[in-house]
Every structure is written in C-alpha cells, then in structure tokens.
Design a protein around this motif. Sequence first.
Motif, PDB file in Angstrom:
ATOM      1  N   SER A 258      -6.168  28.759 -40.582  1.00  0.00           N
ATOM      2  CA  SER A 258      -5.801  29.603 -41.820  1.00  0.00           C
ATOM      3  C   SER A 258      -4.337  30.183 -41.555  1.00  0.00           C
ATOM      4  N   LEU A 259      -3.443  29.941 -42.439  1.00  0.00           N
ATOM      5  CA  LEU A 259      -2.191  30.635 -42.648  1.00  0.00           C
ATOM      6  C   LEU A 259      -2.223  31.742 -43.596  1.00  0.00           C
ATOM      7  N   VAL A 260      -1.869  32.928 -43.168  1.00  0.00           N
ATOM      8  CA  VAL A 260      -1.976  33.957 -43.981  1.00  0.00           C
ATOM      9  C   VAL A 260      -0.440  34.573 -44.309  1.00  0.00           C
ATOM     10  N   ASN A 261      -0.085  34.529 -45.484  1.00  0.00           N
ATOM     11  CA  ASN A 261       1.436  34.875 -45.805  1.00  0.00           C
ATOM     12  C   ASN A 261       1.018  36.520 -45.866  1.00  0.00           C
ATOM     13  N   SER A 262       1.735  36.913 -44.865  1.00  0.00           N
ATOM     14  CA  SER A 262       1.784  38.515 -44.547  1.00  0.00           C
ATOM     15  C   SER A 262       2.849  39.237 -43.878  1.00  0.00           C
ATOM     16  N   THR A 263       2.969  40.352 -43.989  1.00  0.00           N
ATOM     17  CA  THR A 263       4.123  41.471 -43.581  1.00  0.00           C
ATOM     18  C   THR A 263       4.078  41.481 -41.933  1.00  0.00           C
ATOM     19  N   PRO A 264       5.045  41.510 -41.247  1.00  0.00           N
ATOM     20  CA  PRO A 264       5.050  41.618 -39.840  1.00  0.00           C
ATOM     21  C   PRO A 264       4.116  42.362 -39.268  1.00  0.00           C
ATOM     22  N   ASP A 265       3.662  43.627 -40.064  1.00  0.00           N
ATOM     23  CA  ASP A 265       2.836  44.855 -39.442  1.00  0.00           C
ATOM     24  C   ASP A 265       1.362  44.520 -39.664  1.00  0.00           C
ATOM     25  N   TYR A 266       1.117  43.448 -40.607  1.00  0.00           N
ATOM     26  CA  TYR A 266      -0.203  43.223 -41.341  1.00  0.00           C
ATOM     27  C   TYR A 266      -0.960  42.453 -39.931  1.00  0.00           C
ATOM     28  N   THR A 267      -2.250  42.931 -39.577  1.00  0.00           N
ATOM     29  CA  THR A 267      -2.970  42.221 -38.441  1.00  0.00           C
ATOM     30  C   THR A 267      -4.439  42.051 -38.961  1.00  0.00           C
TER      31      THR A 267
END
Length: 151
Positions: free
Chosen positions: A94-103
């Motif tokens: 899975s690839l999740v389009n996310s901000t750098p601080d999203y975990t």
Amino acid sequence: MSLYDKLQQLGIQLPPVSTPAAAYVPFVQTGKLVFLSGHIARHEGKPWVGKLGHNITTEEGAQAARSVAIDLLGTLHAAVGDLNRVKRIVKVMSLVNSTPDYTEQHLVTNGCSELLGEVFGERGQHARSAFGVAQIPMEACVEIELIAEIE
C-alpha cells in the motif's frame, strides 16, 4: 459458503477491470502466482483525491483502502475466472499519499486488509507493506497492489 455468497452478504458487487492509465497490464500470472498492478482509490468513479495528514482522516483513508480492495477483487476475478480458486492472498503493498509527519499508513491499509480477511477468511491473511509517499498518480490518496496464489 462460496466467496461470491460472502460478497453478496457484504453488499459488494465486483467492478469490471479498469483500463490501465499508462503502459502496463492490470495483472500478470506466472505459475500459481497472480500479480495485480497498483489500483488507486476511487470515489464515485473518479480518483479519491487527497493527502492523509492534511485533508483526509485516517478513517476516510481506511474507507478508500477498502474501496481499492473491492477493485482489486474485481481484477483478481477477471484474472483467475473464479475467486474460489484463490488459495491465499500472499502480499499487499500500500502506498498512502501523506504528509511527512503522518504515521498511520498501517491503519489506512487496514481498510484493505480487513476486507480481504472478511472475504477469504484465513486465506485472506497476508504479508503486507504500507508506505507513506509524497504523491500518487492523479493525486489519489491510496494505491494498493496485491499478489495472490491460486489452486
């Protein structure tokens, strides 16, 4: 109970295979393994656009991943002709389009993994990777690929 009965019980109708957006095929079989190309999240027929940690919640991301799982099942059905032939879901990436601080990419991906478990039972338990990425084609929030073993 047949897998198709289970899908009907869950209110899921398998979609047709989507036309690839670039130079690739939706699936490839080699031996007893079927590799499904990445499927992006769609909502009402269009890419489910957004970035986790910015304008999409983890819960919404999990719903998007569940919608991808349904599309993956449609492609897997087209690839093997009968989902009852699936011996095991081997791997999900899975690839999740996310901000750098999203975990919470793993929690988003659970939307896909949990549906596969509901449909296939033990055969749906799989190895998995979930990555946060800066962008996905067409600004989709999630893209998932799958590997399955067939009888």
